[in-house]
Design a protein around this motif. Structure first.
Motif, PDB file in Angstrom:
ATOM      1  N   GLU A  16       5.016  50.901 -29.871  1.00 34.83           N
ATOM      2  CA  GLU A  16       6.057  51.306 -30.591  1.00 34.83           C
ATOM      3  C   GLU A  16       5.767  51.601 -31.852  1.00 34.83           C
ATOM      4  N   GLU A  17       4.833  50.984 -32.496  1.00 36.25           N
ATOM      5  CA  GLU A  17       4.407  51.194 -34.051  1.00 36.25           C
ATOM      6  C   GLU A  17       3.854  52.925 -33.775  1.00 36.25           C
ATOM      7  N   LYS A  20       6.684  55.256 -33.995  1.00 37.86           N
ATOM      8  CA  LYS A  20       7.360  55.320 -34.916  1.00 37.86           C
ATOM      9  C   LYS A  20       6.303  55.947 -36.276  1.00 37.86           C
ATOM     10  N   GLU A  23       6.058  59.820 -35.565  1.00 34.91           N
ATOM     11  CA  GLU A  23       7.474  60.611 -35.991  1.00 34.91           C
ATOM     12  C   GLU A  23       7.518  60.370 -37.404  1.00 34.91           C
ATOM     13  N   THR A  24       7.261  59.371 -38.050  1.00 31.80           N
ATOM     14  CA  THR A  24       7.573  59.367 -39.399  1.00 31.80           C
ATOM     15  C   THR A  24       6.544  60.333 -40.408  1.00 31.80           C
TER      16      THR A  24
END
Ligand code: IYR
Length: 220
Positions: A16-17, A20, A23-24
């Motif tokens: 999940e990290e 994220k 993508e960031t």
């Protein structure tokens, strides 16, 4: 002499990290633009130093780190570099570049004029070190173009991350920089980057980047 090997501490992220963070990071880099109109607003020298330190973390052939980053804020020197760069660029745009090349650049509106070299608070000239002299013996560095290309990519990312803008300027030929900056014979100028803030009225072309399926081929 072999390096001493020490345990590598893998950074542990959940999927999940990872999703994220990746993508960031992509979104942040996607906001980067090459800017040609600069403000003369000053930038703290320590920010520039951190940016150079970030570039210096790049991998390099046999860890030779074949780069030197010349950071210029001296106004007289910037003027001298601008004048010499424009002299080369005038000849390039006038006769060295092909008609096709100039047609390809026309949508971007570039010209031989390079006011940003004087206006930006800093310019960085990146030199590649073709060889080193060790105990009086000339030793070539390895994969110098690859190494310095990677370092410049990281430099540009670090500049963007610091809320600043840049532009990869490639006056050609670039050997006038060796002379003006008094560099040793083993160094060749590779890239010139102004660094600072965009002018208040700066504009950038509304260009599109290739989609993922145009740049990625999967072999699952
Ligand atoms: N070196 C020149 C010309 C130039 C060439 C390319 I390819 C560009 O993408 C942009 C400029 C200059 O710096 O203006």
């Amino acid at each position: 002499m072999a390096y001493k090997f020490v345990p590598f501490k893998q950074k542990k992220l959940t999927e999940e990290e990872q999703l994220k963070n990746s993508e960031t990071f992509y979104q942040a880099l996607d906001e980067r633009r090459s800017v040609r109109e600069f403000s003369d607003k000053p930038v703290p020298k320590e920010v520039i130093e951190n940016i150079i330190k970030a570039a210096g973390t790049a991998p390099s052939g046999a860890h030779k780190q074949p780069w030197t980053f010349c950071v210029i804020s001296n106004p007289a020197l910037k003027t001298e570099v601008r004048k010499a760069a424009e002299e080369e660029e005038k000849v390039s745009y006038g006769s060295r570049m092909s008609e096709r090349w100039k047609a390809d650049l026309e949508p971007l509106g570039t010209t031989w004029e390079k006011p940003f070299i004087e206006i930006a608070p800093y310019i960085i000239v990146v030199f590649k070190r073709a060889h080193e002299t060790v105990e009086g013996e000339k030793r070539n560095n390895y994969y110098v173009n690859e190494s310095i290309g990677i370092a410049c990519g990281m430099l540009i990312s670090a500049i963007h991350n610091a809320g600043l803008v840049t532009l990869t300027h490639t006056p050609s030929p670039m050997n006038f920089l060796t002379k003006i900056l008094n560099r040793p014979e083993n160094e060749r100028a590779y890239l010139l980057l102004p660094i600072g803030y965009a002018a208040d009225d700066a504009e950038v072309p509304d260009l599109q980047r290739k989609e993922l399926d145009e740049i990625m081929v999967s072999y699952d």
